[in-house]
Design a protein around this motif. Structure first.
Motif, PDB file in Angstrom:
ATOM      1  N   SER A  98      -6.146   1.703  -5.170  1.00 46.30           N
ATOM      2  CA  SER A  98      -6.723   0.939  -4.044  1.00 46.30           C
ATOM      3  C   SER A  98      -5.904   1.053  -2.770  1.00 46.30           C
ATOM      4  O   SER A  98      -5.770   0.080  -2.023  1.00 46.30           O
ATOM      5  CB  SER A  98      -6.891  -0.532  -4.422  1.00 46.30           C
ATOM      6  OG  SER A  98      -7.729  -0.661  -5.536  1.00 46.30           O
ATOM      7  N   ALA A 151      -6.198  -1.349   4.547  1.00 42.19           N
ATOM      8  CA  ALA A 151      -7.081  -2.132   5.413  1.00 42.19           C
ATOM      9  C   ALA A 151      -6.591  -3.572   5.531  1.00 42.19           C
ATOM     10  O   ALA A 151      -6.634  -4.166   6.613  1.00 42.19           O
ATOM     11  CB  ALA A 151      -8.513  -2.087   4.890  1.00 42.19           C
ATOM     12  N   PHE A 152      -6.123  -4.132   4.417  1.00 34.82           N
ATOM     13  CA  PHE A 152      -5.555  -5.488   4.462  1.00 34.82           C
ATOM     14  C   PHE A 152      -4.306  -5.511   5.341  1.00 34.82           C
ATOM     15  O   PHE A 152      -4.116  -6.423   6.140  1.00 34.82           O
ATOM     16  CB  PHE A 152      -5.210  -5.976   3.054  1.00 34.82           C
ATOM     17  CG  PHE A 152      -4.469  -7.275   3.045  1.00 34.82           C
ATOM     18  CD1 PHE A 152      -5.123  -8.454   3.329  1.00 34.82           C
ATOM     19  CD2 PHE A 152      -3.111  -7.312   2.788  1.00 34.82           C
ATOM     20  CE1 PHE A 152      -4.440  -9.656   3.348  1.00 34.82           C
ATOM     21  CE2 PHE A 152      -2.417  -8.501   2.805  1.00 34.82           C
ATOM     22  CZ  PHE A 152      -3.083  -9.675   3.088  1.00 34.82           C
ATOM     23  N   THR A 166      -6.590   2.532   0.024  1.00 29.72           N
ATOM     24  CA  THR A 166      -7.364   2.326   1.249  1.00 29.72           C
ATOM     25  C   THR A 166      -7.663   0.853   1.490  1.00 29.72           C
ATOM     26  O   THR A 166      -7.586   0.383   2.627  1.00 29.72           O
ATOM     27  CB  THR A 166      -8.690   3.120   1.192  1.00 29.72           C
ATOM     28  OG1 THR A 166      -9.406   2.751   0.013  1.00 29.72           O
ATOM     29  CG2 THR A 166      -8.424   4.611   1.188  1.00 29.72           C
ATOM     30  N   ARG A 167      -7.970   0.109   0.435  1.00 33.17           N
ATOM     31  CA  ARG A 167      -8.210  -1.331   0.592  1.00 33.17           C
ATOM     32  C   ARG A 167      -6.928  -2.066   0.985  1.00 33.17           C
ATOM     33  O   ARG A 167      -6.943  -2.970   1.822  1.00 33.17           O
ATOM     34  CB  ARG A 167      -8.758  -1.933  -0.694  1.00 33.17           C
ATOM     35  CG  ARG A 167     -10.189  -1.622  -0.928  1.00 33.17           C
ATOM     36  CD  ARG A 167     -10.674  -2.345  -2.152  1.00 33.17           C
ATOM     37  NE  ARG A 167     -12.090  -2.124  -2.331  1.00 33.17           N
ATOM     38  CZ  ARG A 167     -12.722  -2.368  -3.438  1.00 33.17           C
ATOM     39  NH1 ARG A 167     -12.063  -2.862  -4.481  1.00 33.17           N
ATOM     40  NH2 ARG A 167     -14.003  -2.152  -3.534  1.00 33.17           N
ATOM     41  N   LEU A 168      -5.838  -1.701   0.356  1.00 34.06           N
ATOM     42  CA  LEU A 168      -4.560  -2.339   0.681  1.00 34.06           C
ATOM     43  C   LEU A 168      -4.126  -1.990   2.101  1.00 34.06           C
ATOM     44  O   LEU A 168      -3.565  -2.830   2.806  1.00 34.06           O
ATOM     45  CB  LEU A 168      -3.490  -1.933  -0.329  1.00 34.06           C
ATOM     46  CG  LEU A 168      -3.713  -2.450  -1.750  1.00 34.06           C
ATOM     47  CD1 LEU A 168      -2.710  -1.820  -2.705  1.00 34.06           C
ATOM     48  CD2 LEU A 168      -3.616  -3.958  -1.785  1.00 34.06           C
ATOM     49  N   SER A 221      -5.206  -5.663   8.947  1.00 29.98           N
ATOM     50  CA  SER A 221      -6.018  -6.800   9.386  1.00 29.98           C
ATOM     51  C   SER A 221      -5.127  -7.970   9.783  1.00 29.98           C
ATOM     52  O   SER A 221      -3.935  -8.008   9.487  1.00 29.98           O
ATOM     53  CB  SER A 221      -6.964  -7.233   8.264  1.00 29.98           C
ATOM     54  OG  SER A 221      -6.249  -7.896   7.244  1.00 29.98           O
ATOM     55  N   HIS A 254       0.818  -1.216   0.000  1.00 30.21           N
ATOM     56  CA  HIS A 254       0.000   0.000   0.000  1.00 30.21           C
ATOM     57  C   HIS A 254       0.857   1.274   0.000  1.00 30.21           C
ATOM     58  O   HIS A 254       0.383   2.343  -0.369  1.00 30.21           O
ATOM     59  CB  HIS A 254      -0.959   0.015   1.199  1.00 30.21           C
ATOM     60  CG  HIS A 254      -0.281   0.129   2.511  1.00 30.21           C
ATOM     61  ND1 HIS A 254       0.001   1.339   3.095  1.00 30.21           N
ATOM     62  CD2 HIS A 254       0.182  -0.817   3.358  1.00 30.21           C
ATOM     63  CE1 HIS A 254       0.595   1.131   4.257  1.00 30.21           C
ATOM     64  NE2 HIS A 254       0.716  -0.170   4.427  1.00 30.21           N
TER      65      HIS A 254
END
Length: 150
Positions: free
Chosen positions: A56, A62-63, A58-60, A66, A50
């Motif tokens: 992406s 978030a991953f 924000t998605r990366l 997590s 990220h």
């Protein structure tokens, strides 16, 4: 976040330790350990994509935050505050683990044994293979848990 070199070295160490029993059984040649280090190191860095991804983010991110990032060489654990607060110690520990993994791979793989063939080598028993990998991974995880609880 732990330094990138920590993620790289932990991934490379795990990859070498998992491949060590196969190196004992099959004559992999001298170039395979180099590729294993590179592949394992990049595997440990995957959740940090990220930082450089053009899309992406924000998605990366978030991953990365997590627990799924744990599948990539304990990335989530290495980014915990207890480890993050000790960058020098975590870097030293990752270098030490990497040197142990290189030594174990070289020892188990029989580096420099004079060109023996696959048939000349004894198969490594699964108990020895799993035991060796478990010992080194257990020591590493034990150190991380100790750092987290301290």
């Amino acid at each position: 976040m732990a330094p990138a070199i920590v993620h790289f070295l932990v991934g490379a160490s795990i990859c070498l330790l998992v491949a060590a029993p196969f190196a004992r059984r099959y004559d992999l040649g001298w170039q395979w350990p180099l590729w294993l280090v590179a592949i394992g190191g990049i595997w440990g860095l995957v959740p940090d994509v990220h930082h450089v991804a053009p899309v992406s983010e924000t998605r990366l991110r978030a991953f990365h935050d997590s627990r799924w990032a744990e599948l990539f060489a304990f990335h989530y654990t290495l980014d915990r505050p207890a480890v993050r607060a000790r960058p020098i110690e975590s870097t030293f520990a990752s270098i030490a683990c990497f040197l142990v993994a290189v030594g174990a791979f070289s020892f188990v793989g029989g580096a420099g044994d004079g060109g023996s063939t696959t048939r000349d080598r004894e198969p490594v028993t699964p108990i020895l293979a799993v035991g060796t990998v478990s010992l080194f991974l257990g020591l590493g995880l034990g150190g991380l848990l100790y750092a987290t609880l301290a």
